[in-house]
Design an enzyme around this catalytic site. Structure first.
Site, mmCIF file in Angstrom:
data_model
loop_
_atom_site.group_PDB
_atom_site.id
_atom_site.type_symbol
_atom_site.label_atom_id
_atom_site.label_comp_id
_atom_site.label_asym_id
_atom_site.label_seq_id
_atom_site.Cartn_x
_atom_site.Cartn_y
_atom_site.Cartn_z
ATOM 1 N N SER A 182 0.850 -1.191 0.000
ATOM 2 C CA SER A 182 0.000 0.000 0.000
ATOM 3 C C SER A 182 0.886 1.241 0.000
ATOM 4 C CB SER A 182 -0.843 0.052 1.281
ATOM 5 O OG SER A 182 -1.483 -1.161 1.536
ATOM 6 N N ASP A 222 4.561 -44.096 -1.359
ATOM 7 C CA ASP A 222 5.546 -44.505 -0.357
ATOM 8 C C ASP A 222 5.854 -43.291 0.505
ATOM 9 O OD1 ASP A 222 7.216 -42.934 -1.855
ATOM 10 O OD2 ASP A 222 8.433 -44.580 -2.621
ATOM 11 N N VAL A 266 9.918 -6.101 -12.797
ATOM 12 C CA VAL A 266 10.021 -4.893 -13.631
ATOM 13 C C VAL A 266 11.458 -4.351 -13.575
ATOM 14 C CG1 VAL A 266 9.225 -2.548 -14.024
ATOM 15 C CG2 VAL A 266 7.585 -4.307 -13.370
ATOM 16 N N ASP A 267 11.962 -4.124 -12.381
ATOM 17 C CA ASP A 267 13.321 -3.595 -12.283
ATOM 18 C C ASP A 267 14.370 -4.624 -12.699
ATOM 19 O OD1 ASP A 267 13.209 -0.850 -11.551
ATOM 20 O OD2 ASP A 267 12.334 -1.459 -9.652
ATOM 21 N N ARG A 305 -7.123 -6.779 -14.094
ATOM 22 C CA ARG A 305 -8.342 -7.339 -14.676
ATOM 23 C C ARG A 305 -8.237 -8.826 -14.941
ATOM 24 N NH1 ARG A 305 -10.126 -6.592 -19.580
ATOM 25 N NH2 ARG A 305 -7.959 -6.825 -20.222
ATOM 26 N N GLU A 308 15.968 -7.836 -7.680
ATOM 27 C CA GLU A 308 15.660 -7.155 -8.930
ATOM 28 C C GLU A 308 16.922 -6.753 -9.685
ATOM 29 O OE1 GLU A 308 12.922 -3.929 -7.919
ATOM 30 O OE2 GLU A 308 13.745 -3.822 -5.916
ATOM 31 N N ARG A 367 8.112 -1.382 3.545
ATOM 32 C CA ARG A 367 9.244 -1.315 2.622
ATOM 33 C C ARG A 367 9.871 0.067 2.703
ATOM 34 N NH1 ARG A 367 9.689 -2.732 -3.870
ATOM 35 N NH2 ARG A 367 7.880 -1.373 -4.125
ATOM 36 N N LEU A 395 -1.657 -6.555 -5.546
ATOM 37 C CA LEU A 395 -1.774 -5.101 -5.676
ATOM 38 C C LEU A 395 -3.124 -4.576 -5.213
ATOM 39 C CD1 LEU A 395 -0.081 -4.800 -9.178
ATOM 40 C CD2 LEU A 395 0.896 -4.039 -7.007
#
Lengths: 433, 433, 433
Positions: free
Chosen positions: C17, C388, C191-192, C236, C158, C84, C259
């Site tokens: 958030s 097993d 993305v990064d 979506r 990243e 973060r 997200l």
């Protein structure tokens, strides 16, 4: 060259047998029957399995059974013998039990160790855990007056940490305080690996783990070892087993686990070149083998059709239809055909390249021709491929494998000669030397 | 930032030429013609290849030819020049020969070294083997009074051990006893890699080795180097070459080997954004490009059909037919369409985002609209994509590549201006700075 | 066992958030509403995101907002809270800013830190960069009199160098001069990462990066951490999000970024076994779920048809039609069907295996039967699978995950009991203990 320190440079098959089965008159029955396999039914590496295939309560008896059966039948067994002991990176109790079983089985007075080539250590962890196992091998050798490093060690890769350890083998194997040069096979164990990685699939089937198999093959390449894939559970599914092996071979992983003598036959055969060549048609990503009829390669399915029109051809692939003249058609067919060479073809090409090299030429074109028949229409095509030293060296792999098999497995000579004919076999034994 | 220490930050093309061909009046003929390539036919990196492309018996002459041709044509050659010498991790003879050739070629009195940017070292092994090669570079520089570290070193990754070495470059490059900061390109060599990994495919074609390419790209990223894929043998197959490059680009491997000036043109062009945008339709996993006709994007194949019914639409994809109202249809079409932006589109979006950022906004929606015509039925759709700083940075890669090309390759200005138009080119040179 | 040092052994959801949104009356509005999520809408790990989701100019206010909202709502939040902070391997300014925000947020007098479980560090570089972050955690703990190692550290992978760092965690985490045992989540940031790897795709969509996800999952396995995939941008596209999660789960990556609260619900549910079992038909590589009607599994699409003939059956798959007798047909159908077990089925099988083990049996066959109806034709089939110890252990993963969820998320009890029924839930909480 990354040194290879063992008799076998290739291992096609890794066949496990329970060491002690409860409720049978003879608990060693399965060991005894496996020990008597010969020819294509006998594996390159036989693994009396004192770990997962045998109930925990039966493992002491299993160790005794190994000694009994191997001392009796080991001299005549055509493959190598590598019993699997118990081990676990997280359990000192299990590790000590594995050590005790090794000490017992390796006692020269019991008569088995002279026929045993090594032991298989499951569930190893990081490289320091591999060193613990190696140290027990050293102590066993020392206690029994065996040469240091003479007992090979193979490991089952079934944890993320063991996968990472394979990246360091090359540098670790030279260090003075270990004898890791004894390493022989790196065998993937996908069931326990799946558990260790905490992977989930909807149906419970195993994930394909392509990266693990790549990393195992690469680890083997970097350290002069041999990569072997884990068990293929669905014994009924011969086609699936072959697809898995073809995938593995394209990764440099030429060996695979076998659970039955039937799987051993398939896995012993799979990496060997075919007896006869064949043409493939690639239609929308699917490979279809053409039928050879009197020297003509025939396709009569309905995904592709070809018809001669007045002044050219009409070619339909799936839903797409195109008008082509003869040159365009030939070009198109060249694009979607490929040839799977036979052992004979490979040996021919290698001999031809060797002669050209002798005559001072570094690269030559190899031609492959065929007449195709699609529907009722025939057309001849011809494919060229440039061969240089690198192509030659890469084509050598299946031949080196064949040579390794032929040298080490006299019990398979008859079947191999029958498959290829004696003349192809003897030429195959000469190329590339 | 992981420091990049060379003039070029991107290399699209790595073009090899034999250094000496037997039986020609002028054994340097192919070198001479390659040295005179210009524009899109000229590679970013030209590699006079004194290893596999040249017969072993011709390599001393090859070294002389390199000196002669480069001293004559090097000043005018538009790309960088990196001759490949001989080397092998398993052969001190070969390594010493490679060292001698470098010493010879790098002699300033011979006039070639001032035009040479570096050397390419094939068949490297583990990191200590890379250090041996680096040491020879250092000695060559010292003997000839060249600046330490001024000769770049590129390597061919064609063994499992070299693949593993790429995992340690970042920490090794800083160590005081080497000059590995001279490293420039990491080039995959899949033919010899296939041999080293002992892989087999039925037809003899090369395995795809996706993990190797990932690891090379990652190694380059971690150490500030440039990743280049190996040769694509089937020179006729332009479509296949492009597919390979598209795959590579999605892995961050933006350069590829070229074997002919024709392949150089394709590979110089492939990573650049297209001149015009286009719409794709994804039908059962296959991407189909729509034809643009007077601003309408048209599909007239038979895998998909669309018909207006009384109160909605009937959409058939393959065998599945569905009744949809207009909103459902639009939703469905949004799902299966995507847009490939042109250079102009990318520059537009970046400028728009830069302006928004200036105005204090961190994220904006970019819209892309089109009218689709399927069968006879038309429908307009519009796609939104959120751009934030990270999107912007990732979109920068093709632009940075373009800027690097435009700055370093004036000989391609004419072709680039013709492709994009001078105004798009000049805006592309300004964004992101 | 590779030790797990945190309360949660599984994390399904990582929900970010923005910490401060400009232009709102209350810049902490989104934090405040996220803090009040409950049940399936509440994530396992909630991440007030003071990095990319928040504009650079708002981050000081963001840190204050975290303190305010977490001190007010943190006690009642059902998941863990891991803000973060900002960090970058290439920017000491950014790193120092992140350190200052941590110092501020972790001040016990501000009342937030008692509800905070750790911090998330983005853009880490090689392992030495991870150690810099770890040192700041240690200093923060020391300054505020918190127990050393009590604040968990999660990182976003990243960059190529961070991907490589995951290969060394196991050995680095034990070293005396760091407190890296505080590591908790390894989260991919595609993305990064795409930017760092300089990858390009024609449409600008993210490459799939399968090797990165494998390496993250493996790194987590080797070091006792938890692997989490990055954000799925197309909010979506619920079906695409589920496909991604199914792929990840087969890699051992059981958590994913969310997200929106809607994505949280999907991601909290995805790794849990389904309420009811279902049969799949595999037609040319596509999995099609059969409809269950009164205990019969029905296929009525048109890719496959089955008709009884006088003396057997005619089975058509795509374009291929074959005549089969009943046994051949059953064999064929067994090959192309598979079963997705429900939670109830899994618990049943595990209980059955536990009972068998108690009775001294190491392996048992589990049977799954169904009546299929294709077109109008019905046939009963029955599949056996050997279980097993290893099968049992691997099947344990979804159950362990369920147990972890049920123990740690009382706010989801109602929804879980509704989904499975109280009796299945209580049996699931007992198996495997």
């Amino acid at each position: 060259m990354t040194e290879r320190r063992h008799d076998r440079e290739f291992v096609r098959t890794f066949f496990t047998s329970p060491t002690a089965v409860e409720g049978e008159d003879d608990s060693a029955k399965m060991l005894r029957s496996a020990a008597q396999l010969r020819g294509m039914q006998a594996p390159d590496v036989w693994v009396p399995d004192n770990e997962d295939a045998t109930a925990p309560s039966m493992r002491d008896e299993g160790a005794e059974n190994i000694i009994e059966v191997v001392s009796e039948h080991g001299a005549d067994f055509p493959g190598e013998i590598h019993p699997r002991i118990v081990w676990h990176r997280d359990s000192p109790t299990t590790r000590y039990q594995g050590f005790q079983h090794m000490l017992e089985i390796a006692d020269p007075e019991r008569g088995a160790i002279e026929h045993i080539d090594g032991f298989v250590v499951p569930e190893v962890g990081d490289i320091d855990d591999w060193k613990k196992a190696d140290e027990f091998f050293t102590i066993v050798e020392n206690e029994h007056g065996l040469e240091a490093g003479s007992i090979a060690m193979s490991v089952i890769i079934e944890s993320g940490q063991a996968e990472l350890a394979m990246g360091t083998l090359r540098e670790e194997m030279g260090k003075p305080t270990n004898n890791l040069e004894r390493l022989f096979l790196l065998v993937d164990g996908e069931v326990d690996y799946t558990k260790d990685m905490r992977a989930i699939t909807p149906t419970g089937e195993l994930p394909p783990w392509p990266e693990l198999r790549h990393n195992t093959s690469r680890g083997a390449s970097a350290a002069g070892l041999i990569a072997v894939d884990g068990p293929y559970d669905d014994i009924r599914d011969v086609e699936g087993y072959h697809e898995r092996m073809t995938e593995n071979q394209a990764k440099g992983m030429l060996g695979i686990w076998s659970l039955t003598p039937g799987q051993v036959v398939e896995a012993n055969t799979s990496p060997l070149p075919p007896k006869t060549g064949s043409w493939l048609l690639d239609i929308d990503g699917q490979q279809i083998e053409l039928e050879s009829e009197d020297g003509v390669e025939v396709y009569d399915g309905d995904r592709l059709s070809l018809e001669a029109t007045g002044d050219g051809y009409e070619l339909r692939i799936g839903g797409d239809t195109r008008e082509l003249d003869e040159d365009e058609l030939r070009e198109e067919l060249l694009d979607i055909t490929s040839y799977v060479p036979s052992m004979d073809d490979i040996v021919d090409s290698m001999e031809e390249f060797e002669a050209a090299k002798e005559a001072g030429r570094g690269a030559i074109a190899m031609e492959q021709s065929a007449t195709l028949r699609i529907g009722g229409t025939e057309l001849s095509i011809s494919k060229d491929r440039m061969w240089d030293e690198a192509t030659y060296q890469a084509a050598m792999t299946p031949i080196s494998l064949f040579q390794d098999v032929y040298e080490n497995r006299p019990d398979q000579h008859e079947e191999l000669n029958e498959r290829y004919g004696a003349s192809v076999v003897s030429r195959a034994m000469e190329v590339g030397l």
